[in-house]
Design an enzyme around this catalytic site. Structure first.
Site, PDB file in Angstrom:
ATOM      1  N   THR A 102       0.831  -1.203   0.000  1.00 55.38           N
ATOM      2  CA  THR A 102       0.000   0.000   0.000  1.00 55.38           C
ATOM      3  C   THR A 102       0.869   1.258   0.000  1.00 55.38           C
ATOM      4  OG1 THR A 102      -0.073   0.390   2.398  1.00 55.38           O
ATOM      5  CG2 THR A 102      -1.581  -1.270   1.520  1.00 55.38           C
ATOM      6  N   GLU A 152      13.734  -3.329  -0.002  1.00 57.91           N
ATOM      7  CA  GLU A 152      14.513  -3.024  -1.214  1.00 57.91           C
ATOM      8  C   GLU A 152      13.733  -2.159  -2.195  1.00 57.91           C
ATOM      9  OE1 GLU A 152      17.958  -4.312  -2.459  1.00 57.91           O
ATOM     10  OE2 GLU A 152      17.287  -2.387  -3.239  1.00 57.91           O
ATOM     11  N   ALA A 157      12.571   0.657  -6.867  1.00 61.10           N
ATOM     12  CA  ALA A 157      11.729  -0.522  -7.149  1.00 61.10           C
ATOM     13  C   ALA A 157      12.567  -1.805  -7.145  1.00 61.10           C
ATOM     14  CB  ALA A 157      10.969  -0.353  -8.460  1.00 61.10           C
ATOM     15  N   GLY A 210      -1.175   8.851 -18.138  1.00 54.75           N
ATOM     16  CA  GLY A 210      -1.157   8.096 -16.887  1.00 54.75           C
ATOM     17  C   GLY A 210       0.237   7.956 -16.294  1.00 54.75           C
ATOM     18  N   ASP A 224       7.943  12.446  -3.192  1.00 57.53           N
ATOM     19  CA  ASP A 224       8.196  11.024  -3.401  1.00 57.53           C
ATOM     20  C   ASP A 224       9.705  10.768  -3.522  1.00 57.53           C
ATOM     21  OD1 ASP A 224       7.253   8.282  -4.048  1.00 57.53           O
ATOM     22  OD2 ASP A 224       8.233   8.721  -5.960  1.00 57.53           O
ATOM     23  N   LYS A 228      12.489   8.755  -0.867  1.00 56.89           N
ATOM     24  CA  LYS A 228      13.499   7.773  -1.289  1.00 56.89           C
ATOM     25  C   LYS A 228      14.900   8.239  -0.887  1.00 56.89           C
ATOM     26  CE  LYS A 228      10.700   6.305  -5.253  1.00 56.89           C
ATOM     27  NZ  LYS A 228      10.474   6.503  -6.699  1.00 56.89           N
ATOM     28  N   GLY A 343       6.845   0.622 -11.738  1.00 56.78           N
ATOM     29  CA  GLY A 343       6.120  -0.328 -12.580  1.00 56.78           C
ATOM     30  C   GLY A 343       5.748  -1.546 -11.767  1.00 56.78           C
TER      31      GLY A 343
END
Lengths: 363, 363
Positions: A102, A152, A157, A210, A224, A228, A343
């Site tokens: 989530t 990780e 990602a 998108g 965001d 990170k 992704g």
């Protein structure tokens, strides 16, 4: 054969992809490694299913997870994260692993799991980018003699970013700088700026395709990337909170404070001239603009920078992420990791990789 | 506190760097992870020391490892790998890990350890690039339900190449192609070719600078790259032996068969015209020459290729390695790992990382 029970928060793009990957590999894991994964529960924002007898078969048959949940006998309305965890724990499934795909506020849930020795595998950045005291407790409980916290995928990602940095620190290397582009969305926008398009046109198109969040400000405010960057900075021992970071968004605060998405989009062209000027100045020096995170000298900066076109970050195109790690050992030639940093498939693959590693250290 | 006993074959550049890194981090490992590393033995090509009471203190005091060995009470003449292993096993140190930093024929030693459940951490490529039947037994014994065989540094040194590929395979991704430059030495030579220097001058200079092996043919024959390519190909399930690889060296077979290093160096300028022609042809197309390994469609090729200057491999400079991994998940944008793929410090760091991971799954 030992069975590991999985409970997963989140069944969206990433959560759905992970379920498919895991269920598809159950037999291979049994043959190759001699253990069995069994989902005992999955929850979304409105529905939840818990079944100690196991959900793999149902999840394999019904690839539409929403439909599977609503059709499952005894499904319940999602009671919220902590109440959900209570339900799971009351059933006391042996060898439980909790997965979080989530983007919710889940610090309490993660800590509650770790305090009870339950491993957590998370793509959710928020708990590990939360207040330092929470981060510190997560690390003490989850990264001591046994690793029970796996994250990780919270930066880059599926790319092996956090594990590589962790290993350098563990083996006594000194990390001098981590610099990189950590947002596929902002990377795409910067790449399009290279071609001479107007900033507002690029954002409008990216939203339509998108590539951005429905509200593009959630990308353009830089938060965001900042999360990170904070995670990477903490990984090399910086004791920082989000408020210590210097974060410059890709648009002015006035625009970020627009009363609605439509109002924001209508104001976007105000930025075009600034970007045209910055791009021209960069081009004159053989440089391009990139939205960079830089972790260095105990501090952490996030914002747009002009970088040489032929540098690793400057040569980045499209939605790729890149992390350039300069250390005492990797000084003249840094360690560079590059590839898609977002992704569903690659993120789910990273989570699955963490899950396998988590099992291996517990077994 | 649990103590892990280390026996190490090899005390050269890499072995020496590893000893320093490990001994330096012993206290940190105790504090952070609650375990203790203790060297019980080290051997070189002529001397060996084994002391169950532990060598850390002696190794920390005397940073010249050769001198430490010859001064150590009870040191012995190195009896060869299998006899050495017998001595170690007769002493039966608990929680033993065997480290191999040599370039010797050690397949028997590795297999003997694994058959007895002793974990092996190796930078030595030869056993894992040996005949497929040996490889297969190593994998069955060392990569089953518990990982006891760790060889990250056999391709790309400290770069996270093998672990990343392993994880993609484990989580069900399909690796379509692995392409890369896996030799710092040949990378340096190719980079110098870009500048227009004559091939023979470049090799003479590289030898003088110590960038090549004392006999540069050991680099130029491509066998070191071929071994790494074979290891990566096997990692994604290709059942191949070295004889199945198509390996083109950087010089003709006639030169490789010269009776001595001096004779070889004297003949080198014979290649200058060929290289000048190939470079000119490449340049005309905006390309450069790179010594590439390509793993694809069940086969594995190693040799010089003309690649676009602005491709990830074409933009490589100096001794950096690069691995470009294209998979079902990483299709449009591959996973790229780049950095120095050789050197004592980074290779030792990779070995140390493997050692920590090896302990974590055994503990």
């Amino acid at each position: 054969m030992k069975t590991y029970h999985l409970f997963q928060f989140g069944k969206g793009n990433i959560g759905g992809a992970l379920i498919k990957q895991v269920v598809h590999r159950v037999d291979a894991m049994q043959t190759q490694y001699g253990f069995h994964f069994e989902y005992v529960g999955v929850c979304g924002q409105s529905q939840a299913v818990y079944d100690q007898a196991g959900l793999n078969e149902a999840l394999e048959k019904q690839t539409d997870i929403n439909r599977m949940l609503t059709n499952y006998p005894g499904y319940i309305a999602y009671p919220g994260p902590m109440a959900m965890l209570d339900i799971v724990l009351r059933n006391n499934p042996p060898n439980l692993f909790v997965i979080d795909t989530t983007g919710a506020e889940m610090t309490d849930v993660h800590l509650s799991c770790l305090r009870q020795g339950i491993p957590v595998i998370t793509a959710n950045k928020k708990p590990i980018a939360d207040d330092y005291s929470a981060y510190d407790e997560i690390q003490r409980l989850g990264r001591g003699s046994t690793f029970r916290y796996w994250y990780e995928t919270t930066a880059g990602a599926g790319l092996p970013v956090i594990s590589s940095i962790k290993e350098l620190v563990d083996t006594g290397d000194t990390v001098l700088e981590i610099a990189g582009c950590l947002s596929g969305t902002l990377g795409y926008i910067c790449s399009q700026l290279d071609t001479g398009c107007a900033f507002s046109d690029i954002v409008v198109e990216a939203q339509a395709l998108g590539f951005t969040e429905p509200d593009p400000r959630e990308d353009l405010n830089g938060m965001d990337v900042a999360r990170k960057a904070l995670i990477l900075a903490r990984e090399i021992g910086y004791i920082l909170n989000m408020s210590d970071l210097h974060v410059d968004g890709m648009v002015s605060d006035t625009l970020l404070e627009a009363p609605s998405v439509d109002a924001f989009m209508a104001l976007l062209s105000q930025e075009d001239e600034v970007y045209a000027r910055r791009m021209a100045a960069a081009r004159e020096q053989g440089q391009v603009l990139r939205y960079m995170a830089t972790v260095k000298n105990g501090a952490c900066q996030v914002g747009l920078q002009s970088v040489p076109l032929d540098s690793p970050t400057g040569s980045l195109t499209g939605p790729d992420n890149i992390v350039v790690c300069t250390t005492a050992r990797y000084k003249d030639n840094p360690l560079v990791i590059r590839g898609p940093g977002a992704g569903p498939e690659v993120t789910a693959g990273g989570l699955f990789g963490d899950l396998i590693k988590a099992v291996r250290v517990i077994d």
